[in-house]
Structure formats: structure tokens, C-alpha cells
Design an enzyme around this catalytic site. Structure first.
Site, PDB file in Angstrom:
ATOM      1  N   LYS A 149     -15.104   1.612 -29.991  1.00 42.59           N
ATOM      2  CA  LYS A 149     -16.190   1.995 -30.896  1.00 42.59           C
ATOM      3  C   LYS A 149     -17.312   0.954 -30.865  1.00 42.59           C
ATOM      4  O   LYS A 149     -17.038  -0.250 -30.772  1.00 42.59           O
ATOM      5  CB  LYS A 149     -15.668   2.103 -32.329  1.00 42.59           C
ATOM      6  N   THR A 189     -15.883  -8.045 -43.767  1.00 49.72           N
ATOM      7  CA  THR A 189     -15.836  -6.797 -44.544  1.00 49.72           C
ATOM      8  C   THR A 189     -14.480  -6.606 -45.206  1.00 49.72           C
ATOM      9  O   THR A 189     -14.397  -6.229 -46.382  1.00 49.72           O
ATOM     10  CB  THR A 189     -16.169  -5.593 -43.632  1.00 49.72           C
ATOM     11  N   LYS A 197     -19.968   9.765 -33.090  1.00 47.83           N
ATOM     12  CA  LYS A 197     -19.663   9.491 -34.503  1.00 47.83           C
ATOM     13  C   LYS A 197     -20.976   9.337 -35.259  1.00 47.83           C
ATOM     14  O   LYS A 197     -21.526   8.239 -35.364  1.00 47.83           O
ATOM     15  CB  LYS A 197     -18.823   8.213 -34.594  1.00 47.83           C
ATOM     16  N   GLU A 257     -21.560   5.568 -31.900  1.00 52.31           N
ATOM     17  CA  GLU A 257     -21.853   5.680 -33.335  1.00 52.31           C
ATOM     18  C   GLU A 257     -23.252   5.174 -33.683  1.00 52.31           C
ATOM     19  O   GLU A 257     -23.454   3.987 -33.913  1.00 52.31           O
ATOM     20  CB  GLU A 257     -20.817   4.887 -34.152  1.00 52.31           C
ATOM     21  N   SER A 282     -17.995   8.145 -42.945  1.00 54.60           N
ATOM     22  CA  SER A 282     -18.187   8.577 -44.341  1.00 54.60           C
ATOM     23  C   SER A 282     -19.401   7.885 -44.964  1.00 54.60           C
ATOM     24  O   SER A 282     -20.049   8.455 -45.851  1.00 54.60           O
ATOM     25  CB  SER A 282     -16.926   8.366 -45.181  1.00 54.60           C
ATOM     26  N   GLY A 283     -19.700   6.668 -44.556  1.00 60.66           N
ATOM     27  CA  GLY A 283     -20.981   6.034 -44.862  1.00 60.66           C
ATOM     28  C   GLY A 283     -21.290   5.729 -46.313  1.00 60.66           C
ATOM     29  O   GLY A 283     -22.447   5.498 -46.644  1.00 60.66           O
ATOM     30  N   ARG A 322     -13.260  -6.077 -49.276  1.00 64.80           N
ATOM     31  CA  ARG A 322     -12.356  -5.020 -49.774  1.00 64.80           C
ATOM     32  C   ARG A 322     -11.153  -5.637 -50.495  1.00 64.80           C
ATOM     33  O   ARG A 322     -10.728  -5.154 -51.535  1.00 64.80           O
ATOM     34  CB  ARG A 322     -11.847  -4.144 -48.626  1.00 64.80           C
ATOM     35  N   ASP A 356     -11.162  -0.842 -38.736  1.00 67.52           N
ATOM     36  CA  ASP A 356     -11.690  -1.911 -37.879  1.00 67.52           C
ATOM     37  C   ASP A 356     -12.662  -2.809 -38.628  1.00 67.52           C
ATOM     38  O   ASP A 356     -13.566  -3.396 -38.023  1.00 67.52           O
ATOM     39  CB  ASP A 356     -12.401  -1.290 -36.670  1.00 67.52           C
TER      40      ASP A 356
HETATM   41  P1  13P Z   1     -17.048   4.489 -43.227  1.00 67.26           P
HETATM   42  O1  13P Z   1     -16.331   5.810 -43.120  1.00 67.26           O
HETATM   43  O2  13P Z   1     -16.548   3.621 -44.338  1.00 67.26           O
HETATM   44  O3  13P Z   1     -18.524   4.644 -43.167  1.00 67.26           O
HETATM   45  O4  13P Z   1     -16.613   3.660 -41.941  1.00 67.26           O
HETATM   46  C1  13P Z   1     -16.589   4.288 -40.731  1.00 67.26           C
HETATM   47  C2  13P Z   1     -16.905   3.295 -39.677  1.00 67.26           C
HETATM   48  O5  13P Z   1     -16.104   3.050 -38.813  1.00 67.26           O
HETATM   49  C3  13P Z   1     -18.222   2.657 -39.675  1.00 67.26           C
HETATM   50  O6  13P Z   1     -18.428   2.046 -38.445  1.00 67.26           O
END
Ligand code: 13P
Length: 343
Positions: A137, A29, A222, A180, A264-265, A33, A24
Site C-alpha cells: 500500500k 499513529t 483505494k 491510494e 473510511s477516512g 490510538r 498498518d
Molecule cells: P482509515 O479507514 O482509518 O481511513 O484507514 C485506511 C487507511 O489505510 C489509510 O491509509
């Protein structure tokens, strides 16, 4: 609200052996990438890239329970005219949608942000539900900052409140909210400072969820794991991350929540898998614990693809591999050897 339907979807999102693909990325962003692999960020290229992931049959059907989409993607069709949402459903996965509108500076709180997007959210949720979204989300961003000055109470409170307002609206519109609250890995803080701040953030978040009458059985959390800041000189071993993460979550997340799906951050692909695996190896957890990874699932296929048709099959293999490794980690059955063999 049909709680049993919400609970069914939330439970499916965190089913054993499976987790969520966060695809997403906002237009800004995803451009970053694609720039990194020398691909121009056009709507068609963004579509082609994501279609390639959703057609990675093996990984999708066995290990991806749901896919988080961006507004542009949920409306796009594959090259052959099939809606991308239908491709995801055909793979046995649930389509979801990012509904926050990103962050803006928080007044009088230097270096801190608030996530926006509550205005008109009910109407947007209802439209997304019509297109096929089963879950949503919303990401709040908390920065620890240097020298323990951040976060401010204002920032933690305002973001927790917005998350809870969003979650209540989702449930009222028959959509499962992914809640999240991300405490960033940026900075040089150690793992214990991460635990301290994340504990506070989670406690405020669940307090606000309660005040806003969100039903915990119909949501997925999350969070970030307990990890040291990227620039911290004090690194933490995999076992320490697992133990501190579980201890922190047990103190903050009620057992009524069906599942926790980590972001994963900024961890490396293998770190994110190893940490998830070690957490699940600890066993005796009150919730299902899985992944909702963006970068840690996509970095390898992105690099392999590099925008070339002849690389599609290899990129899909790279994606299938990461999905399988993380699928095993949800069961505590991953081994580092499996990575070497694939390399
Ligand atoms: P990352 O796993 O790259 O942190 O992305 C997860 C995500 O959806 C952040 O909002």
C-alpha cells in the site's frame, strides 16, 4: 511480470463478502490510538493488540481477505513465537505491507504534502515479498483546503506520479499495489466539491499509471468516497453519497481494475458500512467494491479491549461484528437492524 498471478491476488483481495483490514498505522499513529485507551505504546503492547485482531477467527476467516501491516508488525512474532504473518495466512487471509514512508511538506505549495519512499523501494519490496507480503500500500494525501484554493496542480501531479512509480515497482517485484490517492474529509467543502477534486485526482492518477505501464488487472484502487467535508454544514444522505460516488468512479476508473476497496477516512463505523452497502445495492458495477478500513474496523475493538486481558474475547467479538457488517455491505445485504440487535 506474471500478470495472471498478480490478477489472482488482486481478485482474492476483493472477493465477495470480504475486504481488507488496514492495520498498518505507523508507530506515531498507533501511539495516538493506544494513548486514547490508556495503553502504553510499547512494541509488545502493539503486538498484543494486533495479535488479538488476527486471532479473531470468525471475522478474519470469513470477512477479511487481506491485512495491511506496518514494517514493525510484519517482522513480529505472536506471544507463542508464531510469526504474525503466519497467523494471518492460517486465518485464510493475505498479508500485505505499507511501503510509503509518510508525507513531507511539498516545496512552494503551502499546506500540501508529498508522499515519500521511492528510494530503495525495489529492494524493500523484494525483502517484504520474502517475508510473505502479497500486496503493498502507498497512500497519497490531497487536502481540499478552505475557499477552494487547494489542491494545487503541483500536488496532484507529483502525488499521482509517485503512486504510479510505486505501483510499477510493485508489479515488477510480483506484489499487487494498492493505489491510494486519499482526498481528505477535513474541511467545510460540500459533497460536490469532493467529487470535483476526487475526479481530478483519479484522472491524473490513472494517466500516470498508464505512462508508467502499470497493468490495471493487477492492482486494487483505494479511494475515498464522495462525502462532504467533516465541517460542512451541508450533510449528504446515504443514497446521495452512494450515487455520487458510483457516478464519479464510473467516470474515472477503467473496468480493467478488478476491485475498489474504500478507505473510511474518518467516517463513523456505521456510516462507513451504510455507504458501502448503499453503493453495492446500486448494482451493475464494473468492478468488485469492498472496504479497506482502518478506523472503521478497529475503533470498536480498541475501545472494548482497553489493554485488559479480560476484555480480549469481547474485543474480538466487536471486531468480528464490524467485519461481518462490512462483509454484508460488500454484497449490499447489510441492514441497520443488524447493528441494533448486536448492541
Ligand atoms: P482509515 O479507514 O482509518 O481511513 O484507514 C485506511 C487507511 O489505510 C489509510 O491509509
Amino acid at each position: 511480470m506474471n500478470l495472471s498471478e498478480l490478477n489472482k491476488v488482486a481478485t482474492a483481495m476483493v472477493a465477495p463478502g470480504r475486504g481488507i483490514l488496514a492495520a498498518d498505522e505507523s508507530t506515531g499513529t498507533i501511539k495516538k490510538r493506544l494513548d486514547a485507551i490508556g495503553v502504553e505504546s510499547t512494541a509488545d503492547n502493539r503486538r498484543d493488540y494486533r495479535e488479538m485482531l488476527f486471532r479473531s477467527t470468525e471475522g478474519m476467516s470469513k470477512h477479511i481477505s487481506g491485512v495491511i501491516l506496518y514494517d514493525e508488525t510484519i517482522r513480529q512474532n505472536a506471544k507463542d513465537g508464531t510469526p504474525l504473518v503466519k497467523l494471518i495466512e492460517k486465518a485464510g487471509s493475505l498479508p500485505g505491507i505499507k511501503v510509503d514512508k509518510g508525507t513531507k511538506p511539498l516545496p512552494f505549495c503551502p499546506h500540501e504534502v508529498i508522499t515519500e519512499g521511492l528510494d530503495g523501494l525495489r529492494e524493500r519490496l523484494s525483502e517484504y515479498r520474502g517475508i510473505g507480503a502479497k500486496f503493498a500500500k502507498w497512500r497519497a494525501v490531497i487536502d481540499i483546503g478552505a475557499k477552494h484554493v487547494l489542491p494545487s496542480y503541483t500536488c496532484v501531479k507529483a502525488n499521482a506520479h509517485a503512486l504510479a512509480r510505486y505501483a510499477a515497482l510493485c508489479q515488477d517485484e510480483a506484489i499487487v499495489p494498492i493505489v491510494e490517492p486519499e482526498v481528505l474529509m477535513d474541511g467545510d467543502h460540500d459533497i460536490d466539491r469532493c467529487v470535483e477534486v476526487t475526479t481530478w485526482v483519479l484522472k491524473e492518477t490513472f494517466q500516470e499509471l498508464f505512462y508508467n505501464r502499470v497493468v490495471l488487472e493487477g492492482m486494487v484502487l483505494k479511494p475515498n468516497m464522495a462525502v462532504p467535508g467533516k465541517k460542512s454544514p451541508k450533510r449528504a444522505a446515504v443514497q446521495e453519497v452512494a450515487e455520487k460516488t458510483v457516478r464519479m468512479l464510473k467516470a474515472c476508473v477503467p473496468a480493467a481494475v478488478p476491485g475498489i476497496a474504500f478507505l473510511s477516512g474518518g467516517q463513523s463505523d456505521e456510516e462507513a458500512t451504510a455507504h458501502l452497502d448503499a453503493i453495492n445495492k446500486l448494482g451493475d458495477l464494473p468492478w468488485r467494491v469492498t472496504f479497506s478500513y482502518g478506523r472503521a474496523l478497529q475503533a470498536a475493538p480498541q475501545k472494548t479491549w482497553s489493554g485488559k486481558t479480560e476484555n480480549v474475547a469481547a474485543a474480538q467479538r466487536a471486531f468480528n461484528h464490524r467485519a461481518m457488517m462490512n462483509g454484508l455491505a460488500t454484497l449490499g445485504q447489510w441492514k441497520a437492524d443488524l447493528e441494533r440487535k448486536a448492541a
